[in-house]
Design an enzyme around this catalytic site. Structure first.
Site, PDB file in Angstrom:
ATOM      1  N   GLU A   1     -63.997 103.221  73.199  1.00  0.00           N
ATOM      2  CA  GLU A   1     -64.262 102.620  74.514  1.00  0.00           C
ATOM      3  C   GLU A   1     -65.694 102.114  74.537  1.00  0.00           C
ATOM      4  OE1 GLU A   1     -62.999 105.207  77.736  1.00  0.00           O
ATOM      5  OE2 GLU A   1     -61.094 105.581  76.759  1.00  0.00           O
TER       6      GLU A   1
ATOM      7  N   ARG B   1     -70.253 100.196  80.526  1.00  0.00           N
ATOM      8  CA  ARG B   1     -69.604  99.688  81.742  1.00  0.00           C
ATOM      9  C   ARG B   1     -70.536  98.975  82.706  1.00  0.00           C
ATOM     10  NH1 ARG B   1     -65.616 104.608  82.934  1.00  0.00           N
ATOM     11  NH2 ARG B   1     -64.324 104.095  81.148  1.00  0.00           N
TER      12      ARG B   1
ATOM     13  N   ARG C   1     -72.483 106.737  83.188  1.00  0.00           N
ATOM     14  CA  ARG C   1     -71.686 107.650  82.354  1.00  0.00           C
ATOM     15  C   ARG C   1     -71.069 106.921  81.165  1.00  0.00           C
ATOM     16  NH1 ARG C   1     -66.040 108.809  82.465  1.00  0.00           N
ATOM     17  NH2 ARG C   1     -65.885 107.256  84.122  1.00  0.00           N
TER      18      ARG C   1
ATOM     19  N   HIS D   1     -65.572 103.393  90.459  1.00  0.00           N
ATOM     20  CA  HIS D   1     -64.762 104.242  89.588  1.00  0.00           C
ATOM     21  C   HIS D   1     -65.310 105.664  89.477  1.00  0.00           C
ATOM     22  CE1 HIS D   1     -62.018 105.086  86.303  1.00  0.00           C
ATOM     23  NE2 HIS D   1     -63.015 105.378  85.481  1.00  0.00           N
TER      24      HIS D   1
ATOM     25  N   HIS E   1     -65.787 100.323  87.293  1.00  0.00           N
ATOM     26  CA  HIS E   1     -64.979 100.086  86.092  1.00  0.00           C
ATOM     27  C   HIS E   1     -64.711  98.587  86.020  1.00  0.00           C
ATOM     28  CE1 HIS E   1     -61.855 100.261  83.095  1.00  0.00           C
ATOM     29  NE2 HIS E   1     -62.077 101.553  82.931  1.00  0.00           N
TER      30      HIS E   1
HETATM   31  C1  SIN Z   1     -60.504 104.246  81.161  1.00  0.00           C
HETATM   32  O1  SIN Z   1     -59.462 104.591  80.630  1.00  0.00           O
HETATM   33  O2  SIN Z   1     -60.973 103.125  81.034  1.00  0.00           O
HETATM   34  C2  SIN Z   1     -61.231 105.236  82.038  1.00  0.00           C
HETATM   35  C3  SIN Z   1     -61.913 106.239  81.237  1.00  0.00           C
HETATM   36  C4  SIN Z   1     -63.106 106.797  81.963  1.00  0.00           C
HETATM   37  O3  SIN Z   1     -63.349 106.474  83.123  1.00  0.00           O
HETATM   38  O4  SIN Z   1     -63.866 107.515  81.327  1.00  0.00           O
END
Ligand code: SIN
Length: 513
Positions: free
Chosen positions: A123, A286, A382, A347, A239
């Site tokens: 991610e 993010r 975060r 988010h 998000h």
């Molecule tokens: C996501 O699946 O994009 C959310 C994961 C997160 O907020 O850490």
């Protein structure tokens, strides 16, 4: 329907919230201290919490080699932009393998290859694949397994559909809480030797959010009212990829893991515009990706941008993201053929109630776990999928400390219960809540300015004045007034801390800095 009507008016431990942190703490305590009574309350159903909706997974470096651990620490610190507590970051990341063992012992089955190797996702902001997941419904799998575990323990009572009205605090010592039973429509007290707030975050203070409707910041507001310290609330994480359905109260998430598997973000002209913002493009952290999207939306006067997965094999998409594909199909979007409309949405709350390394607040016997807590792990922004890790590690640290303690059964006797008449939603209440959400979205969102923050402060002040008049005219029920006051408090603290922050970092971006 409420899960149980059993009610103790004294419970050794009272846990408010049924996400990963609250349930993990309850299970560990129930296993270790069979002499104690443990009560868990949830605001609606047991499943309605942020953990349940977590798609991506849990970041955990399982390799024993120091380089991988160091990289996870480095990525977390980099995302947090100088605001993390380095000791906490190091401790949480080092303890991750033990936490994963606990989850597996409780029945969580993370995706593995046929030879038993974990399938690790990627991610934004992660320099390595390290996200353990259960396809795209990791949170649901965790909550299901943990609810099953809690139900095995006779010393745990679970009550659903209970609203937290107030924390009982005398001489800086928390002794339980006043709750409102939504079915019986009455307030009652649960005295507790230890009170654990695990109420989640405040995403619902914004018009666009991925959070469920329960995430209204009650824990923050009530902990503050009781005297707890609150920090870093201006760092609201947006998000980047929520499915564009502007009328919905909770926007459906399109996991960042999709970008980890090759999806990218394009604008109206089909340009990969994020390359102008960061070399990591759609896989930057993010704050950067959400800001890039927001700037594009504002300058091009667009309602949304697009997530593009058309180059990814449909078989792979279906296998890796079954829940997302199913949702999109319901909306007549085939991700292997069509572009997916997306917008950023509130988010995660990176700040919260200040706690120490054992989850203790500044009030004796009050602890905070999960998103409501500010532990120092996330700093200004975060790192993706570090929140489930924080939830379970701090549940463990809190358990370690409290399970060794003596539990005094004496409790305060002079608590006055508020007269709550009803919890029906009046039209006026709905309109005021909508107004607060719009103010926050327009003026205290991803891109801020001094002028907008000051205007937002004044608008919230006006709502507070209106509420006082409404209260005296009895046009609205007391519980709804409490709720609006809590929303106003959360809005105010985000605005205040955003005004006080004189430098842009992480989730806070002010064009005047
Ligand atoms: C996501 O699946 O994009 C959310 C994961 C997160 O907020 O850490």
């Amino acid at each position: 329907m409420p899960l149980s009507r059993r009610k103790l008016n004294h419970s050794d431990v009272l846990i408010i919230g049924t996400g990963l942190s609250g349930l993990a703490y309850a299970i560990k305590m129930a296993e270790a201290r069979k002499d104690l009574t443990i009560t868990i309350v949830s605001k609606t159903t047991l499943q309605e919490n942020n953990t349940y909706y977590a798609q991506g997974g849990i970041a955990a470096t399982l390799e024993k080699d120091n380089t991988s651990v160091a990289k996870h620490i480095e990525d977390t610190l980099k995302a947090g932009e100088g605001s993390c507590n380095v000791d906490i970051v190091t401790k949480v990341i080092t303890d991750a393998p033990q936490m994963i063992k606990d989850l597996m012992r409780w029945g969580v089955k993370f995706d593995q290859t046929t030879s038993g190797k974990f399938l690790l996702g990627l991610e934004g902001g992660h320099s390595q694949n390290r996200i353990l997941h259960c396809k795209d419904f990791t949170g649901k799998s965790i909550i299901k397994a943990l609810i099953y575990q809690t139900q095995k323990h006779d010393n745990i009572q679970i009550l659903t559909h209970q609203t937290l009205v107030e924390l009982i605090v005398q001489q800086k010592k928390c002794a339980g809480a006043i709750l409102y039973d939504q079915q019986l429509k009455t307030c009652y007290v649960i005295y507790a030797s230890r009170t654990i707030l695990a109420t989640g975050g405040c995403g619902q203070i914004y018009q666009y959010t991925t959070n469920p409707t329960i995430a209204t910041g009650d824990g923050i507001a009530l902990a503050h009212k009781a005297g707890a310290l609150i920090k870093n609330m201006e760092f609201i994480q947006f998000h980047p990829t929520a499915f564009y359905e502007p009328e919905k109260s909770r926007l459906f998430l399109l996991s960042e893991a999709m970008r980890g598997e090759g999806a990218y973000i394009i604008n109206e002209k089909k340009e990969n515009f994020l390359k102008h913002y960061n070399k990591n493009q759609a896989l930057a952290t993010r704050d950067i990706v959400a800001r890039g999207i927001e700037q594009t939306l504002q300058t091009q006067n667009q309602k949304h941008v697009w997530l593009d997965c058309r180059h990814i094999s449909p078989i792979f998409l279906q296998k890796r993201f079954p829940k997302i594909v199913q949702y999109l199909q319901k909306k007549h979007v085939d991700p292997s053929k069509s572009l997916i409309p997306i917008i950023p949405a509130a988010h995660y709350q990176c700040g919260g109630v200040v706690v120490d390394a054992h989850a203790r607040t500044n009030l004796q016997h009050l602890y905070c776990l999960g998103e409501v807590a500010y532990t120092g792990l996330h700093g200004a922004n975060r790192l993706a999928s570090n929140s489930l890790l924080e939830a379970i590690t701090f549940a463990h640290y809190c358990f370690k400390k409290t399970s060794e303690e003596y539990f005094d059964k004496k409790h305060i006797t002079n608590v006055i219960l508020p007269k709550v008449i009803s919890s029906d939603h009046s039209k006026l209440y709905t309109l005021i809540v909508k107004e607060i959400k719009q103010i926050m979205q327009k003026k205290v969102g991803i891109i801020r300015s001094n002028q907008n923050l000051t205007a937002a402060k004044k608008s919230i002040q006006k709502i507070q004045e209106k509420i006082t008049t409404t209260q005296s005219e009895k046009k609205i029920f007391q519980l709804q007034i409490n709720h609006i006051q809590q929303l106003c408090f959360v809005a105010n603290i985000i605005i205040k801390q955003a005004i006080e922050r004189k430098k842009n970092c992480g989730g806070h971006y002010n064009i005047d800095h």
